[in-house]
Each structure stands twice: as structure tokens, then as C-alpha cells.
Design a protein around this motif. Structure first.
Motif, short mmCIF file in Angstrom:
data_model
loop_
_atom_site.label_atom_id
_atom_site.label_comp_id
_atom_site.label_asym_id
_atom_site.label_seq_id
_atom_site.Cartn_x
_atom_site.Cartn_y
_atom_site.Cartn_z
N ASP A 770 0.82 -1.22 0.00
CA ASP A 770 0.00 0.00 0.00
C ASP A 770 0.86 1.27 0.00
N ALA A 771 2.03 1.21 0.63
CA ALA A 771 2.89 2.40 0.67
C ALA A 771 3.32 2.84 -0.73
N ALA A 772 3.38 1.89 -1.65
CA ALA A 772 3.79 2.22 -3.01
C ALA A 772 2.67 2.94 -3.76
N ILE A 773 1.45 2.82 -3.24
CA ILE A 773 0.28 3.36 -3.93
C ILE A 773 -0.21 4.67 -3.29
N LEU A 774 -0.01 4.80 -1.97
CA LEU A 774 -0.52 5.98 -1.26
C LEU A 774 0.30 7.22 -1.58
N LYS A 775 -0.41 8.32 -1.79
CA LYS A 775 0.25 9.62 -1.99
C LYS A 775 0.85 10.06 -0.66
N ASP A 776 1.91 10.87 -0.75
CA ASP A 776 2.56 11.31 0.49
C ASP A 776 1.99 12.65 0.96
N ASP A 777 0.69 12.65 1.26
CA ASP A 777 0.05 13.85 1.82
C ASP A 777 0.33 13.94 3.31
N ILE A 778 0.41 15.17 3.81
CA ILE A 778 0.59 15.35 5.25
C ILE A 778 -0.53 16.20 5.83
N GLU A 779 -0.72 16.06 7.13
CA GLU A 779 -1.68 16.95 7.82
C GLU A 779 -0.88 18.16 8.33
N PRO A 780 -1.56 19.28 8.58
CA PRO A 780 -0.84 20.54 8.79
C PRO A 780 -0.25 20.75 10.18
N VAL A 781 -0.65 20.00 11.19
CA VAL A 781 -0.20 20.31 12.55
C VAL A 781 1.21 19.77 12.81
N PHE A 782 1.40 18.47 12.56
CA PHE A 782 2.71 17.85 12.83
C PHE A 782 3.43 17.38 11.56
N GLY A 783 2.77 17.49 10.42
CA GLY A 783 3.37 16.95 9.20
C GLY A 783 3.31 15.44 9.14
N ALA A 784 2.32 14.87 9.82
CA ALA A 784 2.19 13.41 9.84
C ALA A 784 1.47 12.92 8.58
N ALA A 785 1.74 11.67 8.22
CA ALA A 785 1.22 11.09 6.98
C ALA A 785 -0.29 10.90 7.04
N VAL A 786 -0.96 11.27 5.97
CA VAL A 786 -2.41 11.06 5.82
C VAL A 786 -2.60 9.86 4.91
N MET A 787 -3.28 8.84 5.41
CA MET A 787 -3.31 7.56 4.69
C MET A 787 -4.48 7.38 3.72
N HIS A 788 -5.55 8.14 3.91
CA HIS A 788 -6.75 7.85 3.11
C HIS A 788 -7.12 8.98 2.15
N SER A 789 -6.14 9.51 1.45
CA SER A 789 -6.45 10.62 0.53
C SER A 789 -6.15 10.27 -0.92
N THR A 790 -5.92 9.00 -1.19
CA THR A 790 -5.49 8.60 -2.53
C THR A 790 -6.61 7.94 -3.34
N ASN A 791 -6.81 8.42 -4.55
CA ASN A 791 -7.74 7.77 -5.46
C ASN A 791 -6.97 6.86 -6.41
N VAL A 792 -7.59 5.75 -6.75
CA VAL A 792 -6.89 4.78 -7.60
C VAL A 792 -7.77 4.28 -8.75
N GLU A 793 -7.09 3.74 -9.74
CA GLU A 793 -7.80 3.04 -10.82
C GLU A 793 -7.61 1.54 -10.60
N ILE A 794 -8.64 0.80 -10.94
CA ILE A 794 -8.57 -0.66 -10.79
C ILE A 794 -8.85 -1.28 -12.16
N ARG A 795 -8.03 -2.24 -12.53
CA ARG A 795 -8.37 -3.00 -13.74
C ARG A 795 -7.95 -4.45 -13.59
N LYS A 796 -8.75 -5.29 -14.25
CA LYS A 796 -8.45 -6.72 -14.21
C LYS A 796 -7.26 -6.98 -15.12
N VAL A 797 -6.33 -7.80 -14.64
CA VAL A 797 -5.16 -8.09 -15.49
C VAL A 797 -5.01 -9.60 -15.72
#
Lengths: 797, 187
Positions: A770-797
Motif C-alpha cells: 500500500d505504501a507504493a500506492i498511497l500519496k505522500d500527503d501530510i496533515e498541517p499540525v505535525f506533518g504526519a502522513a495522511v493515509m486515506h487521501s489517494t484515489n486509484v484506478e482498478i483493472r483486471k489483469v
């Protein structure tokens, strides 16, 4: 018929981490023939599971190291082999239980893929080509480098003794502080990052700022529970998990579960409300509005303890945070919000569960503040059935004689952060500023321990570049993780069952101190972390002192005044002096000094000690123990000292809302055809550190992608189909699990899978990271990682 | 001599599988999804998102029901399956010929083949490990985070299990088959 499943046999001929050199030239497997011989030694079991015997056995108290909880257990050791881990009935925090991971700890200690001896890189970074060396050679490579990489001595000389050129990172654990002592205090680096800024920093921070505590919960006496985001049935926390689920399902605690996903916690709730990811704050503000609008709060309590209370009330009412306002934002029906707010305030002992999970949205700090204030409105704080401040047992503080480095520069990872934390910094900001060349001085070294940023810090591609940029990477760990593959020198650590760890204090309501004792001696050529710290410090002390002498004017002055010998000894330049005594001996000294020799005797034998333990502790029935009698538990300890900081003006000085306020930029939206990816845990895994565990892997074979059943059908995706998940920062492949337990515009994946390290037989190439897919967004108070802000595409392979 | 049984406060179960791991580690059970002495039965949830029926999603911890009238024992042609002195249904692997009648006869699907001995294996209430060492708990009971199980002597009126069964409502699985299980699910 020979059908015993032995993973050790799989390793023959497998493409694993390449070890070349010495007597092993030409072997292609992770383990040389010689090592296989060692593995077949009487110290390692021959089969994956070992039936316990009926003969003589030792029972050694340990503290579990499979996750952060530190549950207590006894290791059954028969003929030098750990055959079983049993729960320890003396520890009030873990209440005589071990979870599946705790039970499977044996498989981690005996993992055939363990790092077994020191190694020095001889191929390209990330290629996994290493040479087995002696400990002395490994320490020497750190100090002096090799043909392929520079050593610490040269780097510090080039940087004129600016110790801040060293960065370091560390994972959670009982030996964590020692590593911080070594690299932070003794080597003088301020550039430290750890799990805090990729975990629950804002939860702790928000609660501390509001109530002065990140509280414990007295589930035994609470009767109403809102649990949002946290998944206590699957992300097990002791004692919360054990206490909570004995009383759900109509047996005392009415439970409302707020989670985008139908989790096992939702399965235990009376009501499950799927919230739009990242919008819980709107839900809590609306609950608060209902309370103020209908005057349901404990007004006397808030008048007495609230700070800025009247302003907060006006703030909520004037912003019109009504349930009707919240409904389209959070996706929870207005009528449900009215009902929950009323039920909560009418309950005897209601609890809005404070934690514990990683940070999902940029508003998480404000969410925690809003939750804490909402809880306070019920007055159910610092009392039975509510939030507990308790009375932790204090261990005497330890002092480290740290040298002062005149040439060391301050840390710089503050961009975009209102309140940078001096201690643990921000992983993402630290990494990104270095990648973007925004660091005011070169950072050229990473010391790493028990931490796998390649799989834990969002945006793996950037972490890879960051690690590649370093002149010297050193890793201390037990397994060849994805991050270890970027190390120039690898130092193998003893696993938690092979080491005695520094004594520690836990618990607020029923506090205790605990000691992890080595069940067996370190396997292979591994060493206890504190021994590694000491030996490395011994190796580095004199040569690095010479460099400081060259550039450090203060040091030169002191030497002139007092003489070199004296300064070296008295001012902490003797780096190894922090580890003069072995851990067990030091524990004895600390505990005897604080609580007397009898306390030490109890602790050393039972792994647990608290005042009056012999008198208080008793078994009540086959499943339950009394740790403290009820009238001795620390339900209420704060008296008139407690405060509820509703308005926190200091925040406004750095552009942070002094009162929790909703901003529409936090609204949840996903473009048509895309999905919001959310991550989390199952009870059978912690993080990447447990994915190579044979027993756990047997329970959960891979990390499936949860996708809404109807949507999957339209896309022609069936259970087990391989799908690609792709975001703007990376992609991965994993198998699909179509289910009704997730919304049509969201997908879920379990954290910790998708390892790229070939040294990990079971974890390699299994599922997606998941770390390879999540964007590296931060929250403004401590600069901590925000985990649920990433949109993705899904396709069958 | 005792008559061992188990009461399961199954509503406590969170499907964490600590019991399954403890069982495997204690008794040296092979890895493999189909090689387990105990397991947690899961009902897939009913409904369509977001209208899901919470009550349809239940976790039912299960294992050999230690029947007093065990169909597996009845069909065994070699008397490999037997009741031991504590009423525990056991398998004598020396006598087992792997005819698999017992596996078919068991209404609870509680038996599997141990690939090492190539004989049938099942839950033994830790008879040859923990009980043999004088302990009074099974591995699954002892480790459970939410304390689902209570193990004990049904013949002892003072035992915790006897008291539980006297004071709490309970049911048996497939009671209509007349197998008389010694596992009791508390309601």
C-alpha cells in the motif's frame, strides 16, 4: 510417506538474497551450506510447529514483540527450543491472553529467512548482493567504508563534524530508546524520524492538547460506545479488545461503529454506519450541535473544567453544524446523528473511543479535539466507566552523558508544518525536503533499525530515491526487509524472544512494570540490540573524537583547559559509557532502587510487578484474574486539576483553528471510474514485519483487494482475479475480493504485503504494497502522513 | 477420571484465530488451511451495501464436539476411535487405517488427515500435552483474548463449567442428531 512441511527445504535452489564471498563463494541461496548445518543444529526446531512435551521445561517470562502492545507471556523452553508461548496471568494490561500473532511469535524467532550474521554490500544498492563478514569487519565498514561506499569517518570529516549529516530512523519497541541514545545523543544527530509521524501522532497530540491525556478506557463499567475508524476486533489493542467484546452484543455496552468498511468490529456493534472516509469530524461536530441545541450536556462539569467553553458553544451553534448539514458530507443520516447524540448524553457511562489508528485525513488533529470535547460534554472523564487518567508507575529517569557537538546544525524538516515535533520529526517532510534539495546541509547517512520505510512511509518510489541518495546506510534488524536491501552494512539483531529488554511501565488504571527476559540465547551470530549499540559505540568513539577535535572549537578549548583524557571521559565522548552494564543487571539496579529487592525477585520470576501484587493478584475463575481490587484501581486521580481546552488560542498563532472547524476542502469525493483506497489491519497481521511468518501467512494467504460486489460484477471481476491498483504515485497487483462490506467508490487493502525483498521467502511478491500506492500527503499540525487521501484506478489483469 | 466438556461464550468471539494458532503450536499440528483441530465458522454477511444485516454476520468457534454418543466412534472398524478415561474422543493412530468412515460420519466435519502419520487427527482437548502435564486448561481456552471458552469437568458440580451450564442458557450444535455433544454454546 515424507510430507512434513518444512520451509527450510523450499530454500534449496530458490532465488534468494545472494551471499557471496568467504567460504560461500558461488552459492545462490540466502543460506550457505554451512548455515543450513547451523539451522539443523539442536537450537532450531526441525519442524514448523513442535508438539509440547510432558517432561522438564523452563517457563521464561517475556513481553511480546509482534506488535506494539507488549502483552506478557511465558515461553516454554524444552531442550533449548521454544515449543510454546503461553499468556502471562500477572499482567493487568494483557489479562492472560496472547493473540494469533503473539502465539505465532515462535515462527518469527525461527524464521529461516532471519538475518543470521553481519553482512556488507558488494553489489548495487537494492540488488541484494552481500558478503558475510564478522562483527568486527561490519563495524569497520561503518567507520571506514569499503570500495563501494564511504565510511562515517570520511563523511564526517568532509562535513566538518556536522553530526546532523547523519539521519536515523527506528521502529517501536523496548530497545528503541537505546538506539536514540546511540545515534541521537551519543553520535549527535538531531535528524530522527520514526513510526510516530506515520501512525497516530495527531490522535495523541489532539487528546493531549484538549484533556492533557491520551486516556485509557474503563470498558468494564461503560455502557455506551461510539467507535469510529478504530477496528478493535482486528487491530487488537490490550486491554481494550478483551474488555470491550465481552460486553458488546446486548451485554452491557451499546455500540455504534462508524467505519467506511464493515469490519469485524462492525460485526460486533449494535449499529454500523458507513461514513465517508475522512469526514468523521463533520459527524462529531453535528453530534455536538445536537447536544448544545437541546442542552443535553453536563453544564456544571464544563463550566468548572472547560476553557473557552462558552465560545465553543457559540462556535458550534453559530456555524450551524446541524445533522442536516452533516448528512451529505459524512453520509450518515441526520436522524441517526440526533439519536446517537441523545443516547450518548443519556447514558450512564458513555465513551467516544479515543483511538487508536493511523491518521486517515488532514483534519485528524481537529477530529481528536472535537471527540475529546464531545466526551467531556458528558462529564464522563476521570471516573469509572469513562476516560481514565490513572496513576502510572514511574520508573526513575536515566541520564545519558551526551557530548555537545558545536558543529551540529539543527533539524530542518519543518516545511508546511505548524508545530514541528523536535523529537521524532516528520518522515515525509524530512524525506521530501532532502529529495527536493531543500535541506540546508547535506544529509548523507541513514542509521536504521527495526523499521521498514519502504513499506510503511507513503510513496515508496520517493523512499527508494531517498535511500539511494545516501552515502552510507546501516540497518539493524531481524529480517531482510525491503529497506534492509538498501543498506550497505546489515547488523543482525536477536529477536524479542532472544533478548532481555529494558524494564518498562504500562497502564494507568491498573499499572504495572514489566520485564522481557530472553527465553533463549541469540540464535546464529545475532546479538542483542544493546550489545550492538555498545560495540558500535566502542568502535566509533575514538576515531570520531579525532574528527571533532579537528573541527570543534569548544572541544579544542575544553581539551586545552582540562586535558584530553578528562574531557573524553567526563563530557560523554566515550560513546560506550551509556551501556556499561548489561540490560538484566541494569534492570535489577533500577527496580531494586525504586521498589526494593523483593519487587525485583517477583519481576524477574513472573515478568510483572506492581505494589501489593502478592496481596491483590488472584484468580477468580478459569478465565479471569483480579489484578487490583476495585477500590484500589485508579479510576479518578485528577480531582480539580483536569481541564477541557475547548478553545486553544496557541494554535491560532501558527494558523491552526483554535476550535475544531469544518472546511469544505475536506469533503469526500472520488472522480467517476476511480476509487478511494483505504488501508487497515486484520488480526492475523501487524505490518510488513509479520508477513513472512509461516503460521500467520497460513491464516491469511495474501492481501486481497476488497471491492464492492456490484461494481466488481460490472467490471467482470470475480473472487481471486488478479487486479492492478494504480495511483498517481505507483501501482501493484493483488487478488480481488468482491464484497458488500465496502462502498461502490472505495477499495480496501491490508497493509504490509507486497514485499520486493527476495530474501523473504513467503512475503516476496505476495500481494501489493500500500505504501507504493498511497500519496505522500501530510496533515498541517505535525506533518504526519495522511493515509486515506489517494484515489486509484482498478483493472483486471 | 473426569468428564471433560467445554462451554463457549461464542458472542465474545472476534474471529482473531488466536485459538487456532495456540492449538497448532501446542499440539504440533501441521500448517495448512485444511489441517486444523479448531476453527471459527463465519457467515458471510447478508444484504446489499450499505444495508447489511449485522446479525447475519456471526463468528462460531468450533472444534470436535466431544460427543457422548459419537458417530465417529460407532463407525470405526478398527476401534481406533475411542473414549478415553476422561470421556474425550481420541484416535489411536496405530490402529487407524485411514478408511475415513469417521470423517464422513462426523456431522461437525471435525476430523482431518495428518499427513505425517497418514491417520485421522482431531481435537483432543490437549489431553496428551497440557492435561498430561497436569494443567486444567486447553491451549485454545487459555489464550483467547475475549475468553470465549470455559473448559472443565462436567461431573464436578462445583466446576466453573457446571455452574455456567446451570446458570446460563445454552444450546448444542445439531442436537437433533442425538450425538450429545460436550460442547455447549452459551446464549
Amino acid at each position: 510417506m515424507e510430507v512434513e512441511i518444512s520451509r527450510r527445504r523450499f530454500l534449496q535452489g530458490s532465488v534468494a538474497l545472494t551471499v557471496v564471498g568467504g567460504t560461500m563463494a558461488g552459492t545462490t541461496a540466502l543460506f550457505s551450506e554451512e548455515e543450513k548445518a547451523t539451522s539443523a543444529s539442536p537450537r532450531v526446531p526441525k519442524t514448523v510447529t513442535t508438539k509440547t512435551g510432558t517432561g522438564k521445561a523452563e517457563e521464561i517470562p517475556f513481553l511480546c514483540g509482534m506488535c506494539v502492545n507488549k502483552c506478557a507471556g511465558f515461553a516454554r523452553v524444552e531442550n533449548g527450543i521454544i515449543t510454546k508461548l503461553d499468556p502471562n496471568p500477572y499482567f493487568p494490561k494483557s489479562r492472560n491472553m496472547l493473540c494469533p500473532r503473539g502465539n505465532a511469535g515462535i515462527q518469527t524467532a525461527y524464521d529461516p529467512d532471519r538475518l543470521k550474521y553481519p553482512m556488507v554490500r558488494i553489489g548495487k544498492r537494492g540488488s541484494g548482493k552481500y558478503k558475510r563478514v564478522s562483527w568486527e569487519e561490519a563495524y569497520d565498514a561503518i567507520l571506514n567504508g569499503t570500495k563501494l561506499f564511504k565510511g562515517l569517518k570520511q563523511i564526517l570529516d568532509e562535513e566538518k563534524d556536522n553530526r546532523s549529516t547523519i539521519g536515523y530512523c527506528n521502529g517501536e519497541g523496548l530497545s528503541k530508546e537505546g538506539f536514540e541514545t546511540l545515534v541521537g545523543q551519543k553520535l549527535g544527530s538531531p535528524n530522527y524520524v520514526d513510526e510516530v509521524s506515520i501512525c497516530l501522532e495527531t490522535a495523541g497530540g489532539g487528546f493531549f492538547a484538549t484533556l492533557g491525556v491520551y486516556p485509557e478506557i474503563d470498558f468494564e463499567h461503560s455502557d455506551y460506545l461510539i467507535i469510529s475508524g478504530a477496528n478493535r476486533a482486528e487491530a487488537i489493542i490490550t486491554p481494550d479488545t478483551m474488555d470491550m467484546f465481552k460486553r458488546t452484543k446486548g451485554r452491557g455496552i451499546k455500540t455504534v461503529c462508524i467505519d467506511p468498511r464493515f469490519t469485524n468490529t462492525a460485526a460486533k456493534a449494535d449499529k454500523w454506519l458507513p461514513v465517508n472516509p475522512g469526514t468523521d469530524l463533520a459527524f462529531v461536530l453535528a453530534l455536538t450541535w445536537v447536544v448544545f441545541n437541546e442542552n443535553l450536556q453536563n453544564e456544571a462539569f464544563m463550566k468548572k473544567y472547560g476553557v473557552g467553553y462558552e465560545e465553543y458553544k457559540q462556535h458550534i451553534l453559530s456555524h450551524k453544524y446541524t445533522p442536516e448539514w452533516a448528512e451529505p458530507i459524512c453520509g450518515i443520516k441526520a436522524e441517526d446523528i440526533y439519536t446517537i447524540a441523545r443516547e450518548f448524553m443519556n447514558a450512564e457511562a458513555p465513551v467516544y473511543y479515543p483511538g487508536r489508528r493511523s491518521i486517515f485525513s488532514p483534519n485528524d488533529y481537529q477530529l481528536r479535539r472535537a471527540m475529546a470535547i464531545f466526551q467531556a460534554l458528558s462529564g464522563n472523564i476521570d471516573k469509572k466507566g469513562g476516560y481514565i487518567y490513572g496513576n502510572p508507575i514511574m520508573l526513575p529517569p536515566e541520564y545519558v552523558n551526551a557530548p555537545i557537538y558545536a558543529q551540529a546544525k539543527p533539524r530542518f524538516d519543518t516545511e508546511g508544518i505548524a508545530f514541528p515535533t523536535l523529537k521524532s520529526g516528520s518522515w515525509i517532510v524530512f524525506r521530501n525536503m532532502i529529495l527536493e534539495g531543500k535541506n540546508p546541509y547535506p544529509v548523507r547517512v541513514m542509521f536504521m533499525r527495526k523499521h521498514n520505510p519502504m513499506m510503511s512511509v507513503p510513496n515508496t518510489a520517493k523512499t527508494r530515491k531517498f535511500l539511494e541518495k545516501m552515502d552510507l546506510n546501516v540497518m539493524i534488524d531481524i529480517l531482510p526487509s525491503d529497506t534492509a536491501m538498501f543498506a550497505d552494512v546489515i547488523l543482525p539483531e536477536a529477536s524479542y524472544l532472544e533478548r532481555t529488554s529494558p524494564v518498562k511501565s504500562y497502564g494507568f488504571l491498573e499499572p504495572a512494570i514489566v520485564q522481557r527476559k530472553a527465553a533463549i540465547k541469540p540464535l546464529y551470530e545475532t546479538k542483542e540490540p544493546e550489545v550492538i549499540y555498545k560495540e558500535l559505540a566502542e568502535k566509533l568513539a575514538k576515531p570520531l573524537f579525532e574528527i571533532s577535535k579537528k573541527y570543534d572549537k569548544d572541544l579544542q578549548e575544553q581539551i586545552k583547559l582540562r586535558g584530553e583524557k578528562k574531557v573524553f571521559k567526563e563530557d560523554g565522548w566515550n560513546l560506550a559509557d551509556a551501556w556499561e552494564k548489561p540490560v538484566h543487571e541494569k534492570n535489577k539496579e533500577i527496580v531494586e532502587k525504586a521498589f526494593g529487592p523483593k519487587a525485583w525477585e517477583i519481576l524477574d520470576e513472573k515478568g510483572v510487578y506492581y505494589p501489593h501484587m502478592e496481596e491483590y493478584h488472584k484468580q477468580l475463575n478459569p478465565n479471569e484474574f483480579q489484578y487490583y481490587p476495585k477500590n484500589r484501581r485508579f479510576y479518578s486521580t485528577m480531582g480539580d486539576k483536569k481541564r477541557v481546552i475547548c478553545k486553544y488560542d496557541h494554535l491560532a498563532t501558527r494558523g491552526i483553528d483554535p476550535m475544531p472547524t469544518w472546511h469544505d476542502e475536506w469533503k469526500f469525493s472520488v472522480p467517476e471510474g476511480k476509487f478511494r483506497v483505504i488501508t487497515g489491519r486484520h488480526a492475523q497481521f501487524t505490518q510488513s514485519g509479520t508477513t513472512n511468518n509461516a503460521m500467520l501467512r497460513d491464516l491469511i494467504p495474501t492481501n486481497y483487494l476488497w471491492i464492492n460486489k456490484g461494481v466488481a460484477k460490472k467490471m467482470g471481476i470475480e473472487f481471486g482475479d488478479m487486479v492492478e491498483i494504480k495511483s498517481e504515485v505507483g501501482k501493484g497487483r493483488l487478488m480481488a475480493y468482491p464484497t458488500e462490506k465496502i462502498a461502490p467508490n472505495q477499495v480496501f487493502m491490508l497493509h504490509g504485503f507486497g514485499s520486493e525483498s527476495k530474501g523473504l521467502e513467503l512475503a516476496y511478491g505476495n500481494g501489493a504494497n500500500d505504501a507504493a500506492i498511497l500519496k505522500d500527503d501530510i496533515e498541517p499540525v505535525f506533518g504526519a502522513a495522511v493515509m486515506h487521501s489517494t484515489n486509484v484506478e482498478i483493472r483486471k489483469v | 477420571m473426569a468428564r471433560y466438556g467445554m462451554a463457549l461464550d461464542y458472542k465474545n468471539c472476534i474471529n482473531c484465530k488466536a485459538c487456532e494458532v495456540a492449538c497448532k503450536e501446542e499440539n504440533g499440528v501441521l500448517l495448512g488451511a485444511d489441517k486444523h483441530r479448531i476453527w471459527v465458522g463465519v457467515n458471510e454477511i447478508e444484504g446489499v451495501w450499505p444495508n447489511l444485516s449485522i446479525s447475519s454476520s456471526s463468528f462460531l468457534p468450533s472444534q470436535c464436539q466431544q460427543c457422548d454418543n459419537a458417530p465417529c466412534e460407532e463407525v470405526c472398524p478398527t476401534h481406533a476411535t475411542y473414549y478415553d478415561e476422561n470421556g474425550v474422543v481420541r484416535v489411536d493412530s496405530d490402529k487407524c487405517i485411514l478408511c475415513s468412515y469417521c470423517m464422513n460420519a462426523c456431522p461437525y466435519d471435525a476430523r482431518y488427515v495428518d499427513d505425517r502419520t497418514v491417520t485421522v487427527d482431531k481435537c483432543t482437548f490437549c489431553s496428551d500435552t497440557r492435561l498430561a502435564r497436569g494443567l486444567t486448561t486447553t491451549a485454545c481456552q487459555n489464550t483467547c483474548p475475549t475468553k470465549v471458552r470455559t473448559f472443565g469437568d462436567l461431573d464436578d458440580p462445583e466446576s466453573e463449567i457446571s455452574i455456567l451450564l446451570k446458570t446460563r442458557d445454552h444450546f448444542s450444535l445439531k442436537a437433533n442428531l442425538g450425538t450429545e455433544p460436550k460442547l455447549f454454546y452459551l446464549t
